[in-house]
Design a protein around this motif. Sequence first.
Motif, PDB file in Angstrom:
ATOM      1  N   LEU A 146      16.796   9.973   8.118  1.00  0.00           N
ATOM      2  CA  LEU A 146      16.228   8.639   7.976  1.00  0.00           C
ATOM      3  C   LEU A 146      14.948   8.562   8.795  1.00  0.00           C
ATOM      4  CD1 LEU A 146      19.462   6.470   8.346  1.00  0.00           C
ATOM      5  CD2 LEU A 146      18.342   7.216   6.236  1.00  0.00           C
ATOM      6  N   ARG A 147      13.867   8.384   8.110  1.00  0.00           N
ATOM      7  CA  ARG A 147      12.577   8.243   8.797  1.00  0.00           C
ATOM      8  C   ARG A 147      11.657   7.394   7.939  1.00  0.00           C
ATOM      9  NH1 ARG A 147       8.704  11.273   6.484  1.00  0.00           N
ATOM     10  NH2 ARG A 147       9.317  12.910   5.022  1.00  0.00           N
ATOM     11  N   ARG A 148      10.757   6.729   8.602  1.00  0.00           N
ATOM     12  CA  ARG A 148       9.787   5.892   7.890  1.00  0.00           C
ATOM     13  C   ARG A 148       8.734   6.780   7.240  1.00  0.00           C
ATOM     14  NH1 ARG A 148       6.915   0.510  10.341  1.00  0.00           N
ATOM     15  NH2 ARG A 148       4.972   0.558   9.120  1.00  0.00           N
ATOM     16  N   ASP A 149       8.535   6.589   5.947  1.00  0.00           N
ATOM     17  CA  ASP A 149       7.566   7.376   5.201  1.00  0.00           C
ATOM     18  C   ASP A 149       6.226   6.646   5.193  1.00  0.00           C
ATOM     19  OD1 ASP A 149       6.086   8.894   3.479  1.00  0.00           O
ATOM     20  OD2 ASP A 149       7.407   8.664   1.747  1.00  0.00           O
ATOM     21  N   ASP A 150       5.290   7.136   6.005  1.00  0.00           N
ATOM     22  CA  ASP A 150       3.960   6.543   6.084  1.00  0.00           C
ATOM     23  C   ASP A 150       2.887   7.486   5.573  1.00  0.00           C
ATOM     24  OD1 ASP A 150       4.540   3.995   7.016  1.00  0.00           O
ATOM     25  OD2 ASP A 150       4.535   4.609   9.116  1.00  0.00           O
ATOM     26  N   ALA A 151       3.255   8.346   4.631  1.00  0.00           N
ATOM     27  CA  ALA A 151       2.279   9.295   4.088  1.00  0.00           C
ATOM     28  C   ALA A 151       1.098   8.582   3.446  1.00  0.00           C
ATOM     29  CB  ALA A 151       2.955  10.216   3.077  1.00  0.00           C
ATOM     30  N   TRP A 152       1.308   7.381   2.962  1.00  0.00           N
ATOM     31  CA  TRP A 152       0.238   6.630   2.306  1.00  0.00           C
ATOM     32  C   TRP A 152      -0.947   6.410   3.225  1.00  0.00           C
ATOM     33  CZ3 TRP A 152      -1.362   1.829   4.124  1.00  0.00           C
ATOM     34  CH2 TRP A 152      -0.533   1.220   5.084  1.00  0.00           C
ATOM     35  N   ARG A 153      -0.707   6.330   4.524  1.00  0.00           N
ATOM     36  CA  ARG A 153      -1.797   6.071   5.472  1.00  0.00           C
ATOM     37  C   ARG A 153      -2.810   7.218   5.494  1.00  0.00           C
ATOM     38  NH1 ARG A 153      -1.115   1.823   8.905  1.00  0.00           N
ATOM     39  NH2 ARG A 153       0.922   0.805   8.847  1.00  0.00           N
ATOM     40  N   ARG A 212       0.827  -1.199   0.000  1.00  0.00           N
ATOM     41  CA  ARG A 212       0.000   0.000   0.000  1.00  0.00           C
ATOM     42  C   ARG A 212       0.864   1.252   0.000  1.00  0.00           C
ATOM     43  NH1 ARG A 212      -3.083  -4.074   3.750  1.00  0.00           N
ATOM     44  NH2 ARG A 212      -0.880  -4.330   4.303  1.00  0.00           N
ATOM     45  N   ALA A 213       2.001   1.172   0.684  1.00  0.00           N
ATOM     46  CA  ALA A 213       2.952   2.284   0.651  1.00  0.00           C
ATOM     47  C   ALA A 213       3.567   2.426  -0.727  1.00  0.00           C
ATOM     48  CB  ALA A 213       4.038   2.064   1.700  1.00  0.00           C
ATOM     49  N   VAL A 214       3.911   1.293  -1.336  1.00  0.00           N
ATOM     50  CA  VAL A 214       4.502   1.307  -2.676  1.00  0.00           C
ATOM     51  C   VAL A 214       3.499   1.857  -3.685  1.00  0.00           C
ATOM     52  CG1 VAL A 214       5.521  -0.104  -4.501  1.00  0.00           C
ATOM     53  CG2 VAL A 214       6.014  -0.625  -2.104  1.00  0.00           C
ATOM     54  N   ALA A 215       2.263   1.424  -3.567  1.00  0.00           N
ATOM     55  CA  ALA A 215       1.228   1.881  -4.499  1.00  0.00           C
ATOM     56  C   ALA A 215       1.039   3.391  -4.417  1.00  0.00           C
ATOM     57  CB  ALA A 215      -0.090   1.169  -4.204  1.00  0.00           C
ATOM     58  N   TYR A 216       1.034   3.931  -3.211  1.00  0.00           N
ATOM     59  CA  TYR A 216       0.885   5.381  -3.074  1.00  0.00           C
ATOM     60  C   TYR A 216       2.079   6.101  -3.692  1.00  0.00           C
ATOM     61  CZ  TYR A 216       1.193  10.030  -1.167  1.00  0.00           C
ATOM     62  OH  TYR A 216       1.350  11.385  -1.057  1.00  0.00           O
ATOM     63  N   SER A 217       3.289   5.606  -3.443  1.00  0.00           N
ATOM     64  CA  SER A 217       4.482   6.262  -3.957  1.00  0.00           C
ATOM     65  C   SER A 217       4.466   6.345  -5.478  1.00  0.00           C
ATOM     66  CB  SER A 217       5.735   5.524  -3.475  1.00  0.00           C
ATOM     67  OG  SER A 217       6.909   6.194  -3.877  1.00  0.00           O
ATOM     68  N   GLY A 255      -4.801  -1.259   8.811  1.00  0.00           N
ATOM     69  CA  GLY A 255      -4.876  -0.638  10.129  1.00  0.00           C
ATOM     70  C   GLY A 255      -5.544   0.721  10.081  1.00  0.00           C
ATOM     71  N   VAL A 256      -5.768   1.260   8.881  1.00  0.00           N
ATOM     72  CA  VAL A 256      -6.469   2.557   8.758  1.00  0.00           C
ATOM     73  C   VAL A 256      -7.700   2.392   7.881  1.00  0.00           C
ATOM     74  CG1 VAL A 256      -4.465   4.006   9.154  1.00  0.00           C
ATOM     75  CG2 VAL A 256      -4.972   3.216   6.837  1.00  0.00           C
TER      76      VAL A 256
END
Length: 313
Positions: A274-281, A162-167, A310-311
């Motif tokens: 370095l941070r986790r990119d969770d913008a897709w959520r 889902r993260a890949v799809a948003y990116s 989870g969202v």
Amino acid sequence: MVNLSVTRVLYIGGLGRSGTTLLERLLGELPGVVALGEVVHLWQRDLRDGERCGCGEPFHRCGFWQAVGQAAFGGWEAVDVDRVLALRRSVERTRHLFRLATGRPPARVREYAGYYRRLYAAAARVTGARLVVDSSKHSALAWCLRHADLDLRVVHLLRDPRAVAYSWTRRVIRPESDRGEVMTRYRPAHTALLWNTQNAALSLLARRGTPVLRLRYEELVADPVAALRAVAGFAGLTVSDADLSFVNRFEAALGPGHSAAGNPMRFTVGVLPLRRDDAWRRRLLPRQRRLVGVVCAPLLPAYGYPLRSGVDR
């Protein structure tokens, strides 16, 4: 011309936007490692189109790549680019995976892989590196490289689909082209299908005897030091605390590199947060999250991802 002894190659495989460029850049800071970027695109983007190296210089004016070309082929002008691209079209495509994974490969697979073998050996000789890193990602190329005389090891890098799809829906400028071109964009359903295909093909490599280390993007950004230790050990390198002093859980200090092609991050020099990119959520539409989850459901549990994001509502 380069001595074609067996070269140790760490191939980073996975679907784009999964952190492959980040991992490559971090590995490139380790002693004894030369990181080449996405070599699969070198033949067209660099040799044919003259795009910029990760160091910022146009490919044909980069001293590193000119030395590699001379050592590998006696100069880049000796490479029949049309032949390489024709071979790529005929053997290195997702639709050829079944043929690559079953039966004896045709001679053109070995011919195509031979170009990479010469290039890797030359890069190792020019730099004195013990390990060559190629972040080309494509599973089909990894299958082709099995038929070259290489000490091939593969890092299978994954990220939540889902993260890949948003990116892949985002608009990203390709700075290396100097023409303001936009990188390819995909619809979430198409990305989900690619995620299944590419990751399944890379998983199958291990069953065919190729050493494969599975690593998730989420693990890489949560503890990059531990991830680098694991990858280095898998590649046969011993790294000390001093070797890893350039990186911690929050940032990495990157020097200039010579990535041939890839994500715009390859041009980054200096401190990289370095941070986790969770913008897709927040930004991927609920129906798109659910669609990707359904399409990828057969593989999600095997790779440690939940069926529901989870969202979802």
